[in-house]
Design an enzyme around this catalytic site. Structure first.
Site, PDB file in Angstrom:
ATOM      1  CB  SER A  74       5.221 -19.313 -29.513  1.00 54.58           C
ATOM      2  OG  SER A  74       6.049 -18.089 -29.487  1.00 54.58           O
TER       3      SER A  74
ATOM      4  CG  LEU B 161      10.501 -27.043 -35.104  1.00 57.31           C
ATOM      5  CD1 LEU B 161      11.689 -27.339 -34.362  1.00 57.31           C
ATOM      6  CD2 LEU B 161       9.639 -26.296 -34.263  1.00 57.31           C
TER       7      LEU B 161
ATOM      8  CB  THR C 246      14.471 -21.472 -38.293  1.00 58.36           C
ATOM      9  OG1 THR C 246      13.975 -20.282 -38.222  1.00 58.36           O
ATOM     10  CG2 THR C 246      13.914 -22.456 -37.342  1.00 58.36           C
TER      11      THR C 246
ATOM     12  CE  LYS D  33       2.261 -20.075 -33.146  1.00 60.57           C
ATOM     13  NZ  LYS D  33       2.203 -21.370 -33.620  1.00 60.57           N
TER      14      LYS D  33
ATOM     15  CE1 TYR E 102       3.724 -17.051 -34.393  1.00 55.92           C
ATOM     16  CE2 TYR E 102       4.655 -16.140 -32.271  1.00 55.92           C
ATOM     17  CZ  TYR E 102       4.591 -17.072 -33.163  1.00 55.92           C
ATOM     18  OH  TYR E 102       5.139 -18.291 -33.222  1.00 55.92           O
TER      19      TYR E 102
ATOM     20  CG  ASN F 209       6.231 -24.098 -53.025  1.00 51.29           C
ATOM     21  OD1 ASN F 209       7.085 -24.977 -53.280  1.00 51.29           O
ATOM     22  ND2 ASN F 209       6.137 -23.051 -53.463  1.00 51.29           N
TER      23      ASN F 209
ATOM     24  CB  ILE G 263      13.977 -21.743 -33.237  1.00 52.09           C
ATOM     25  CG1 ILE G 263      12.860 -22.076 -32.001  1.00 52.09           C
ATOM     26  CG2 ILE G 263      14.653 -23.157 -33.604  1.00 52.09           C
ATOM     27  CD1 ILE G 263      12.133 -23.093 -32.508  1.00 52.09           C
TER      28      ILE G 263
END
Length: 279
Positions: A167, A30, A217, A186, A182, A51, A215
């Site tokens: 979300s 995204l 992704t 959200k 989750y 990272n 989405i």
């Protein structure tokens, strides 16, 4: 009357020239579209991820996109920087945002928090350590990045726009997968948005939430590649009968980032889910 109905007074601008936009989760699917949308409008970009290699590559690719697709000379591409940060660590967040402002030579005035993740465990057996870490990143992380973004703006009496990524899972319960933590995180992001919007309205810092549906992704494609049953279950509940492409959220973010377009928009949970919540 002529000035009241001038083109610039009626039609909003989405240009962000001279502004610095911070994007967390900066190497994600995204964020790769959102960062390009913001860069195309003239914003300098500070990408944050966990990272080093991935975020460095994302920054290089973003700058090159400015040359290849925007037709800019390398020296004319708005500044792009890469940063490693764990948004669940308040001290690390504060240090990173301070360094971003110093490196760009100005305070960031747009922030998009795409960082976060999901795990699927039955609620009765959700490991405590996993639950705590998810809430630290998705929930507390949203608070920490908002604080470190807003504090210098408040001190300098400058306006800003915070866009948290929630979300549809903050408003509905997903099926067939189990993802209690989750969903809980959200839901917290959505109410955090409303709370910060009210507290920071006197400082002209707008806080809004973009809540996507499913989405496509790279990560989502990988998940459904091994489960046509899961994909069918998701799509069957979407009135538009498809999942979203990441590019379909760029317009929403540009609207929320623009002081011209969304100057009276704060505390909003903008749900972009293909109609999923309507059923």
């Amino acid at each position: 009357m002529s000035s009241e109905f001038s083109l610039s007074n009626v039609v909003p601008s989405y240009r962000l020239d001279g502004k610095v936009a911070v994007i967390t989760g900066g190497s994600g699917g995204l964020a790769s579209f959102l960062s390009r949308g913001l860069l195309s409008q003239g914003a300098e970009i500070a990408l944050i991820d966990t990272n080093q290699q991935r975020i460095d590559e994302a920054a290089i690719q973003l700058s090159q996109w400015g040359v290849d697709k925007l037709g800019l000379k390398p020296e004319a591409v708005p500044k792009v920087t890469a940063w490693v940060c764990n948004i669940g660590d308040a001290a690390n967040v504060e240090e990173t945002f301070t360094a971003i402002n110093a490196t760009h030579g100005k305070l960031s005035t747009v922030m998009v928090n795409t960082a976060g993740y999901c795990e699927n465990y039955p609620a009765e057996s959700y490991p405590a350590a996993n639950a705590e870490n998810l809430m630290k990143v998705n929930g507390l992380g949203s608070l920490y990045v908002s604080q470190s973004f807003a504090r210098p703006l408040i001190a300098a009496k400058l306006s800003g726009s915070i866009i948290l990524i929630g979300s549809m899972s903050g408003s509905i319960v997903n099926t067939p997968q189990c993802q209690t933590m989750y969903n809980m995180s959200k839901a917290g992001v959505i109410h955090l948005t409303k709370s910060l919007a009210c507290e920071w309205a006197p400082y002209n810092i707008r806080v809004n939430c973009l809540s996507p549906g499913y989405i496509l992704t790279p990560l989502t494609k990988h998940v459904i590649a091994d489960s046509s049953t899961l994909q069918d279950a998701w799509v069957s509940r979407i009135p538009q009968k498809r999942m979203a492409a990441p590019k379909e959220f760029v317009g929403s973010v540009l609207y929320l980032a623009s002081d011209s377009a969304s100057s009276y928009t704060t505390g909003l949970n903008m749900v972009v889910d293909g109609g999923y919540e309507c059923w």
